[in-house]
Design a protein around this motif. Sequence first.
Motif, PDB file in Angstrom:
ATOM      1  N   GLY A   1      -5.024   4.251   1.764  1.00 58.57           N
ATOM      2  CA  GLY A   1      -3.675   4.287   0.784  1.00 58.57           C
ATOM      3  C   GLY A   1      -4.446   3.350  -0.743  1.00 58.57           C
ATOM      4  O   GLY A   1      -5.126   3.197  -0.494  1.00 58.57           O
ATOM      5  N   VAL A   2      -3.129   3.319  -1.503  1.00 63.15           N
ATOM      6  CA  VAL A   2      -3.905   2.370  -2.777  1.00 63.15           C
ATOM      7  C   VAL A   2      -3.183   1.355  -2.529  1.00 63.15           C
ATOM      8  O   VAL A   2      -2.574   1.245  -2.247  1.00 63.15           O
ATOM      9  CB  VAL A   2      -2.797   3.276  -3.593  1.00 63.15           C
ATOM     10  CG1 VAL A   2      -3.073   1.968  -5.382  1.00 63.15           C
ATOM     11  CG2 VAL A   2      -3.885   4.480  -4.526  1.00 63.15           C
TER      12      VAL A   2
ATOM     13  N   ARG B   1       0.758  -1.279  -0.055  1.00 56.27           N
ATOM     14  CA  ARG B   1       0.119  -0.022  -0.316  1.00 56.27           C
ATOM     15  C   ARG B   1       0.960   1.108   0.100  1.00 56.27           C
ATOM     16  O   ARG B   1       2.351   1.723   0.745  1.00 56.27           O
ATOM     17  CB  ARG B   1      -0.935  -0.557   1.031  1.00 56.27           C
ATOM     18  CG  ARG B   1      -0.209  -0.225   2.995  1.00 56.27           C
ATOM     19  CD  ARG B   1      -1.074   0.470   3.965  1.00 56.27           C
ATOM     20  NE  ARG B   1      -1.065  -0.184   5.416  1.00 56.27           N
ATOM     21  CZ  ARG B   1      -1.444  -0.185   5.735  1.00 56.27           C
ATOM     22  NH1 ARG B   1      -2.569  -0.769   6.064  1.00 56.27           N
ATOM     23  NH2 ARG B   1      -0.837  -0.057   7.223  1.00 56.27           N
ATOM     24  N   GLN B   2       0.158   2.457  -0.542  1.00 55.88           N
ATOM     25  CA  GLN B   2       1.165   4.024  -0.336  1.00 55.88           C
ATOM     26  C   GLN B   2       0.522   4.804  -0.165  1.00 55.88           C
ATOM     27  O   GLN B   2      -1.425   4.801  -0.855  1.00 55.88           O
ATOM     28  CB  GLN B   2       1.871   3.392  -1.667  1.00 55.88           C
ATOM     29  CG  GLN B   2       2.489   4.854  -2.352  1.00 55.88           C
ATOM     30  CD  GLN B   2       3.357   4.350  -3.280  1.00 55.88           C
ATOM     31  OE1 GLN B   2       2.833   4.014  -4.055  1.00 55.88           O
ATOM     32  NE2 GLN B   2       4.444   4.885  -3.454  1.00 55.88           N
ATOM     33  N   VAL B   3       0.599   5.552   0.228  1.00 55.22           N
ATOM     34  CA  VAL B   3       0.057   7.548   0.963  1.00 55.22           C
ATOM     35  C   VAL B   3       0.997   8.382  -0.278  1.00 55.22           C
ATOM     36  O   VAL B   3       2.115   7.625  -0.402  1.00 55.22           O
ATOM     37  CB  VAL B   3      -0.585   7.639   2.037  1.00 55.22           C
ATOM     38  CG1 VAL B   3      -1.325   6.179   2.680  1.00 55.22           C
ATOM     39  CG2 VAL B   3       0.953   7.205   2.378  1.00 55.22           C
ATOM     40  N   PRO B   4       0.515   8.960  -0.983  1.00 53.21           N
ATOM     41  CA  PRO B   4       0.759  10.780  -1.537  1.00 53.21           C
ATOM     42  C   PRO B   4       2.463  10.392  -0.256  1.00 53.21           C
ATOM     43  O   PRO B   4       2.235  10.543   0.859  1.00 53.21           O
ATOM     44  CB  PRO B   4      -0.220  11.317  -1.657  1.00 53.21           C
ATOM     45  CG  PRO B   4      -0.764  10.537  -1.513  1.00 53.21           C
ATOM     46  CD  PRO B   4      -1.620   9.763  -0.559  1.00 53.21           C
ATOM     47  N   GLY B   5       3.007  10.681  -1.138  1.00 51.45           N
ATOM     48  CA  GLY B   5       4.618  11.195  -0.510  1.00 51.45           C
ATOM     49  C   GLY B   5       5.495  10.215  -0.267  1.00 51.45           C
ATOM     50  O   GLY B   5       6.152  10.617   1.042  1.00 51.45           O
ATOM     51  N   SER B   6       4.932   9.249   0.222  1.00 47.24           N
ATOM     52  CA  SER B   6       5.842   7.747   1.184  1.00 47.24           C
ATOM     53  C   SER B   6       5.733   6.402   0.005  1.00 47.24           C
ATOM     54  O   SER B   6       5.413   6.672  -0.886  1.00 47.24           O
ATOM     55  CB  SER B   6       5.452   7.539   2.256  1.00 47.24           C
ATOM     56  OG  SER B   6       4.436   8.639   3.123  1.00 47.24           O
ATOM     57  N   GLU B   7       6.480   5.563   0.395  1.00 46.27           N
ATOM     58  CA  GLU B   7       7.289   4.765  -0.428  1.00 46.27           C
ATOM     59  C   GLU B   7       6.262   3.304  -0.399  1.00 46.27           C
ATOM     60  O   GLU B   7       5.355   3.841   0.871  1.00 46.27           O
ATOM     61  CB  GLU B   7       8.588   4.121  -0.032  1.00 46.27           C
ATOM     62  CG  GLU B   7       9.904   5.509  -0.450  1.00 46.27           C
ATOM     63  CD  GLU B   7      10.931   4.508   0.059  1.00 46.27           C
ATOM     64  OE1 GLU B   7      12.341   5.040  -0.353  1.00 46.27           O
ATOM     65  OE2 GLU B   7      11.034   3.216   0.968  1.00 46.27           O
ATOM     66  N   ARG B   8       6.492   2.613  -1.055  1.00 50.61           N
ATOM     67  CA  ARG B   8       5.080   1.243  -1.237  1.00 50.61           C
ATOM     68  C   ARG B   8       5.688   0.995   0.532  1.00 50.61           C
ATOM     69  O   ARG B   8       6.604   0.400   0.312  1.00 50.61           O
ATOM     70  CB  ARG B   8       5.075   0.803  -1.835  1.00 50.61           C
ATOM     71  CG  ARG B   8       4.290   1.361  -3.471  1.00 50.61           C
ATOM     72  CD  ARG B   8       4.645   0.312  -5.282  1.00 50.61           C
ATOM     73  NE  ARG B   8       3.697   0.916  -5.952  1.00 50.61           N
ATOM     74  CZ  ARG B   8       3.650   0.615  -6.730  1.00 50.61           C
ATOM     75  NH1 ARG B   8       3.633  -0.168  -7.387  1.00 50.61           N
ATOM     76  NH2 ARG B   8       2.860   1.950  -7.889  1.00 50.61           N
TER      77      ARG B   8
ATOM     78  N   THR C   1     -10.019   4.195   1.212  1.00 51.78           N
ATOM     79  CA  THR C   1      -9.881   5.061   2.191  1.00 51.78           C
ATOM     80  C   THR C   1     -11.059   4.429   3.260  1.00 51.78           C
ATOM     81  O   THR C   1     -11.760   4.356   3.675  1.00 51.78           O
ATOM     82  CB  THR C   1     -10.588   6.133   1.564  1.00 51.78           C
ATOM     83  OG1 THR C   1     -10.107   6.444   0.446  1.00 51.78           O
ATOM     84  CG2 THR C   1     -10.640   7.373   2.587  1.00 51.78           C
TER      85      THR C   1
ATOM     86  N   GLN D   1      -8.365   1.677  -4.520  1.00 58.37           N
ATOM     87  CA  GLN D   1      -8.087   2.660  -3.767  1.00 58.37           C
ATOM     88  C   GLN D   1      -8.668   2.569  -2.103  1.00 58.37           C
ATOM     89  O   GLN D   1     -10.231   1.703  -2.547  1.00 58.37           O
ATOM     90  CB  GLN D   1      -8.803   4.166  -4.351  1.00 58.37           C
ATOM     91  CG  GLN D   1      -8.596   5.535  -2.676  1.00 58.37           C
ATOM     92  CD  GLN D   1      -7.315   5.734  -2.644  1.00 58.37           C
ATOM     93  OE1 GLN D   1      -6.718   5.942  -2.976  1.00 58.37           O
ATOM     94  NE2 GLN D   1      -7.144   5.888  -0.743  1.00 58.37           N
TER      95      GLN D   1
END
Length: 123
Positions: free
Chosen positions: A91-92, A38-45, A120, A118
């Motif tokens: 996250g995605v 999973r990944q959130v904006p600004g972070s690595e998977r 949420t 996605q």
Amino acid sequence: QVQLVESGGALVQPGDSLTLTCEASGFTLDYLAASWFRQVPGSEREGVTCVGSRGTTYYADSVKGRFTVSRDDAKNTVHLEMNNLKAEDTGVYYCAAKPGFKNWYMAELYSYWGQGTQVTVSS
């Protein structure tokens, strides 16, 4: 065409449950380890969970006891059942596959990736 396709992402409330599905086409998952990131904006998977070719499972500490990964080789699919969802699970979510489960949490080792779905978690 070789691809992984995720489905099942949604907007849910804290405490809810959700199941994601990853379907492979153009190749077989039979001899591969399949994982969810999973990944959130600004972070690595972030590696969430992995199921080896023989069914052995691995989980990130943050999801142990709440998430369950499974595979159905007859249908060439992998499922991720998520219970008691928390806001930090947002996250995605990506499905990925590679030979062997060693270092399953390292995204750079994976050969196959889906496009993501996605999730949420919000009240």
